[in-house]
Design an enzyme around this catalytic site. Structure first.
Site, short mmCIF file in Angstrom:
data_model
loop_
_atom_site.label_atom_id
_atom_site.label_comp_id
_atom_site.label_asym_id
_atom_site.label_seq_id
_atom_site.Cartn_x
_atom_site.Cartn_y
_atom_site.Cartn_z
N CYS A 86 0.84 -1.20 0.00
CA CYS A 86 0.00 0.00 0.00
C CYS A 86 0.88 1.26 0.00
O CYS A 86 1.52 1.55 -1.00
CB CYS A 86 -0.97 -0.04 1.18
SG CYS A 86 -2.34 1.11 1.03
N HIS A 194 -3.54 -5.65 1.08
CA HIS A 194 -2.89 -5.85 2.37
C HIS A 194 -2.85 -7.33 2.76
O HIS A 194 -3.76 -7.81 3.43
CB HIS A 194 -3.66 -5.09 3.46
CG HIS A 194 -3.50 -3.61 3.39
ND1 HIS A 194 -2.49 -2.94 4.04
CD2 HIS A 194 -4.23 -2.67 2.75
CE1 HIS A 194 -2.61 -1.64 3.81
NE2 HIS A 194 -3.66 -1.44 3.02
N GLU A 196 -1.20 -8.65 5.05
CA GLU A 196 -1.15 -8.81 6.51
C GLU A 196 -2.53 -8.78 7.15
O GLU A 196 -2.69 -9.11 8.31
CB GLU A 196 -0.24 -7.73 7.13
CG GLU A 196 -0.87 -6.34 7.29
CD GLU A 196 -0.90 -5.50 6.01
OE1 GLU A 196 -0.66 -6.05 4.92
OE2 GLU A 196 -1.18 -4.28 6.11
#
Lengths: 239, 761
Positions: A86, A194, A196
């Site tokens: 990002c 993302h 994560e």
């Protein structure tokens, strides 16, 4: 394997990345303040999401002058793995480590949703554990994620196998629905989604797990190669 | 230049005598009576600056002078309460050594004038209220009210408020996980923007906003002080938003807010901080006075040391500026170096501007001259409290409104309701909010309540923000009670145990007896519900003068309820999961249309009484459903609220595309009006649950034993919503049509604002 997650003023996915990578790999993951230029001890460097310096000029435009970016460049040149997520992707394009730019979403609005991604390049240090053409689900959360590069650059990316991920559906107006790109050597990846935020079942998807596991597997192969053929670079970029 | 009264004066500006003679205090927000009280409290005439300090601290916004006597009746105690009202935020114990700090606050007036910045700074302010308690913010919610979306200005306000909330929350990295958005013409010229923040901390590490320890240094940390937002607090207490100045609206900087958040938490972790407070409404004036008041002491400030944005700012401007992203910090003597190191790391200004004193006075200096000397008690504790007159309406406002004959096709009636923006899918809103940052959102927007994980993953916090202005307008006491009951019910449906609440009371002009009656009654009703449900009030905010052109908004109490999720297995979805499940309606069946959106839309105005509510029954229903959830017997749960049973069932069908066949009435009903009541009535204390077919009989027996009405409405399966009675279908709609109507309603209404850009998604 030792990981660094760089914390810039305004990073806000830094702790998320540390927690996810530690949980997935069991490795040591350090949160490293952006003033640190010496990143030699680390095998992989992650530039996390957020709004470094408020993104007030252009996203990532100020963060690229941080001392840590010198360490990131050195790591990339040495063939270590560099992952920009990002805002981290935006910093990598601003610093010239990846081509192109991230513009405001075509809707002129922030978009937060779970996006379907097509794994375009399964033969890279970041994607080796995905199947060719596999569709994975990873959250996006960005206002400026529309990937842009001149047509010639886009052709070059496609022909060089450097488009890692493509949105299955157009979510932000990105050229050729590109969600993530690699550098020519294949050891630097930038992506808007993302991973994560997709590592536990309760998050709604665990498709981010294999990205970090791929990186770890690559590092392991590289370490073995480096030991068995001392002096060799042990590099294996894009296949 | 001293006057013969011995009062300090400012170099510039009118003399104390001129302030009195020319009644300049009126411009500063003081009435004639209040000015006389100031003179009595000081024993002399206040100078211009001093009168300004009183004007802002005695404003409705800061002093709660009209509402305080009523707010004092809220139940605020309970074993779970670690910090009740009066601090920057309330704190409750959630077990496992963890606590959550939370508060909701309005930013209505600024948002009416400058919607993006008004909403953004509302989010920034509530975040600071929470992290000054030593809590890391983990979630944001909001409760929004706008006019009708057919109005162009309303679409602008709505789009900009949503963008402003996202602009601040997304950047600072705190997920916006829930809330509500309601549209009604009464809010056209006075939208409501209430922002709530929830933070987590260790239960034994609460930080309070106290300026204790004589001689301790006082710092201002963060942004420089500018001329923006001067008189924001008195502005919020003035009447017509359209007449309000845009220059009184502050401008937010979420990046700076993020730096301040991290620096403050790092500073607090050092353990050398005595107290912290956000410089919010009334800026340095309120933060200094309130911190000194809580410690029972005083404070001395040297205003030329306050970092300013421009030259030539007067003490008055410095004291009343509402520039954002500033904190007042009291550090232990000896801790200055550590504080400086933290501020330096985050690139923040940290200026020592004064010290804590023990003489109970707020004393201000400017370049060696004493410019104000005021007793803190007089400023804060002795602010006026008004027992304003109340007047109940001659007859309830919804009485005597006829109900036009219902539609021939009740299926069309349901589709009409689902396409009303109050009930339609809010994805258009929340896809603009980062609801998954922090990677801890267990249940995000679109659920009955959001659920967020605590840092060690051991437990979760369930939270919901709910209000209903229409009910409170029709019946203030019951409307207030319903706001509390519904918020708690939402937390129960999501799998949480309700613990405590924060509230934001959005009302009209308190100088009107009819409005004061609404406020007093709503507070009484909320208090009754708090007691019945054992959920005390731990923080809150009052926003009055929500009127424009003489028209008051609906009285709108908004409740932010927080509960604990003790086991991840308790988290319960609000959509049907499996085919062949039994669908139970738990709670009293009431086909009355009082207060319903359906009746309002048919009649063109709010109609009838507020929906029925029996608090004893409400508690029983919540306890029963919660016990079933804890026992693992509930596949899905959803409360019946606006739009009634038909809308609630449709909402359970749409997400997973799971149909249902349900008898909304147990016996045959022929009359169209009566059918509409069964479908769209909004009677309270009802929860729909999806359970295993084989367990239904046993659960019904358990309900009977608990004194709770319950009935099997039907079972899940197929791809249609079939609703009827024991003999006949009343409506039968394919799910794709239902889903399409529900999903497209809001984007279609907002398309004009987006033009071509919307082509992407």
């Amino acid at each position: 394997m030792k990981w660094a997650v760089i914390e810039f003023p305004g990073s806000n996915c830094d702790r998320d990345a540390v927690q996810a990578i530690a949980a997935v790999t069991g490795d040591v993951v350090d949160l490293v303040w952006h003033q640190e230029a010496a990143l030699d001890p680390y095998d992989a460097i992650v530039l996390p999401g957020g709004f470094s310096y408020g993104d007030y000029l252009r996203c990532g435009a100020i963060a690229r002058f941080s001392p840590a970016l010198a360490g990131v460049r050195a790591a990339a040149a040495a063939g270590k793995l560099v992952l920009g997520i990002c805002n981290g992707f935006q910093i990598l394009t601003e610093s010239g480590l990846l081509p192109g730019a991230l513009l405001r979403n075509r809707q002129l609005q922030f978009r937060c949703e779970v996006a379907e991604l097509e794994v375009v390049q399964p033969d890279s240090p970041f994607t080796a554990l995905y199947q060719p053409g596999e569709v994975i689900r990873i959250p996006i959360a960005h206002g400026e994620g529309r990937y842009y590069a001149p047509p010639a650059t886009l052709d070059e990316l496609e022909q060089g196998g450097r488009v890692a991920f493509r949105y299955a559906r157009d979510v932000n107006g990105s050229e050729r629905r590109i969600a993530g790109v690699l550098n020519p050597r294949g050891n630097v990846l930038g992506l808007m989604p993302h991973p994560e935020r997709a590592v536990f079942d309760w998050m709604g998807s665990i498709d981010g797990v294999r990205l970090f596991q791929s990186m770890r597997a690559f590092w392991q192969r590289q370490s073995v190669a480096a030991v068995s053929a001392s002096g060799g670079s042990g590099q294996r970029g894009l296949g | 230049m001293q006057t013969n009264h011995g009062a300090p004066v400012t170099a510039q500006g009118p003399t104390p005598e001129e302030v009195q003679a020319r009644r300049l205090y009126r411009e500063l927000g003081l009435t004639d009576d209040e000015y006389d009280r100031v003179v009595a409290a000081l024993g002399r005439l206040p100078n211009f600056l001093e009168a300004g300090l009183f004007g802002v601290l005695w404003s409705e916004h800061c002093s709660y002078k009209s509402s305080r006597v009523h707010l004092a009746t809220f139940p605020t105690r309970g074993p779970q309460v670690l910090q009740g009202p009066g601090e920057n935020a309330g704190v409750v114990d959630v077990g496992g050594g963890w606590a959550v700090a939370f508060k909701i606050e309005s930013h209505n007036h600024p948002s009416a004038v400058e919607p993006y910045q008004g909403a953004a700074t509302g989010v920034g302010g509530i975040l600071r209220d929470v992290f000054t308690m030593g809590a890391r913010p983990i979630a944001l919610l909001n409760s929004l009210r706008f006019g009708d979306l057919s109005d162009e200005h309303t679409r602008y306000l709505f789009a900009q408020v949503v963008a402003g909330i996202g602009g601040y929350g997304n950047c600072i990295g705190v997920p916006t996980v829930g809330g509500e958005t309601v549209f009604d013409p009464v809010y056209t010229r006075n939208p409501l923007v209430n922002a709530m923040c929830v933070g987590v901390l260790r239960a034994d590490r609460i930080v309070r906003g106290v300026a204790a320890g004589t001689g301790n240094p006082v710092f201002v940390m963060g942004a420089r002080t500018g001329r923006d937002g001067i008189h924001g607090a008195t502005f919020a207490s003035a009447q017509d938003p359209q007449a309000k100045e845009r220059s009184a609206v502050q401008v937010g900087d979420p990046f700076f807010g993020k730096l301040l958040l991290e620096a403050t938490l790092e500073l607090l972790a050092e353990g050398r901080v005595v107290g912290v407070q956000d410089m919010g409404a009334a800026g340095l004036t309120s933060s200094a006075a309130e911190m000194a008041s809580r410690a029972g002491g005083g404070m001395e400030l040297f205003l030329e040391r306050v970092p300013v944005r421009e030259a030539g700012m007067t003490p008055y401007e410095i004291m009343l500026s509402e520039s954002q992203e500033r904190m007042l910090v009291v550090v232990e003597r000896g801790g200055e170096a550590a504080a400086r190191a933290v501020a330096r790391k985050w690139g923040l200004d940290l200026a020592e501007i004064g010290r804590v004193t023990d003489d109970g006075c707020l004393r201000l200096w400017f370049h060696g001259e004493q410019v104000a000397d005021v007793p803190v008690r007089a400023l804060v504790d002795e602010a006026p409290r008004y027992q304003r007159p109340q007047q109940p309406p001659v007859q309830p406002p919804g009485a005597g409104v006829p109900l036009p004959p219902p539609e021939a096709d009740l299926g069309e009636a349901l589709l009409n309701l689902l396409s009303h923006p109050n009930l339609a899918d809010k994805r258009w809103v929340y896809r603009q909010y980062d609801w998954s940052v922090r990677a801890a959102t267990y249940v995000g927007p679109g659920a009955d309540a959001a659920v967020v994980r605590l840092p060690d993953g051991s437990r979760g916090v369930a939270m919901s923000a709910d209000g209903n202005g229409r009910y409170t307008y029709l019946n203030p006491r019951r409307g207030g009670a319903i706001a509390v009951a519904e918020a708690a019910r939402n937390v129960v449906c999501a799998g949480g145990k309700p613990l405590a609440l924060t509230n934001c009371l959005n009302f009209g002009n308190p100088e009107k007896p009819a409005v004061m009656y609404q406020l007093a009654e709503a507070i009484a009703g909320m208090s009754e519900a708090c007691l019945a449900l054992a959920t005390p009030v731990v923080s809150g905010n009052v926003s009055l003068y929500n009127e424009s052109g003489g028209m008051d908004i609906y009285p709108t109490p908004v409740v932010g309820m927080v509960g604990v999720v003790e086991d991840w297995a308790h988290v319960t979805p609000n959509a049907f999961r499996q085919a062949g499940s039994a669908v139970l309606l738990v709670g009293p069946e009431d086909p009355a249309l009082d207060g319903s959106l359906y009746w309002q839309l048919r009649a063109g105005r709010a109609a009838g009484d507020a929906p029925s509510l029996d608090l004893t029954m409400e508690r029983r229903v919540q306890d029963l459903v919660r016990s079933w959830i804890v026992e693992g017997r509930v596949r899905a749960a959803h409360d019946v609220s606006e739009g009634g049973l038909a809308v609630a069932l449709a909402e359970m069908c749409i997400p997973m595309g799971m149909g249902v066949r349900a008898q909304v009435a147990a016996a045959p009903v022929a009359d169209g009006v009566a059918r509409a009541g069964w479908l769209f009535g909004e009677g309270q204390s009802r929860i729909l649950v999806e359970v295993e077919q084989a367990a239904a009989a046993e659960l019904l027996a358990a309900a009977a034993a608990a004194g709770v009405p319950a009935r099997v409405l039907g079972s899940t399966g197929g791809d249609r919503l079939w609703l009827g009675d024991s003999t006949q279908a009343w409506l039968d709609i394919p799910l794709p049509r239902l889903a399409d109507t529900w999903r497209k309603a809001l984007p279609q209404r907002m398309r004009r604002e987006e033009g071509e850009a919307d082509a992407v998604s």
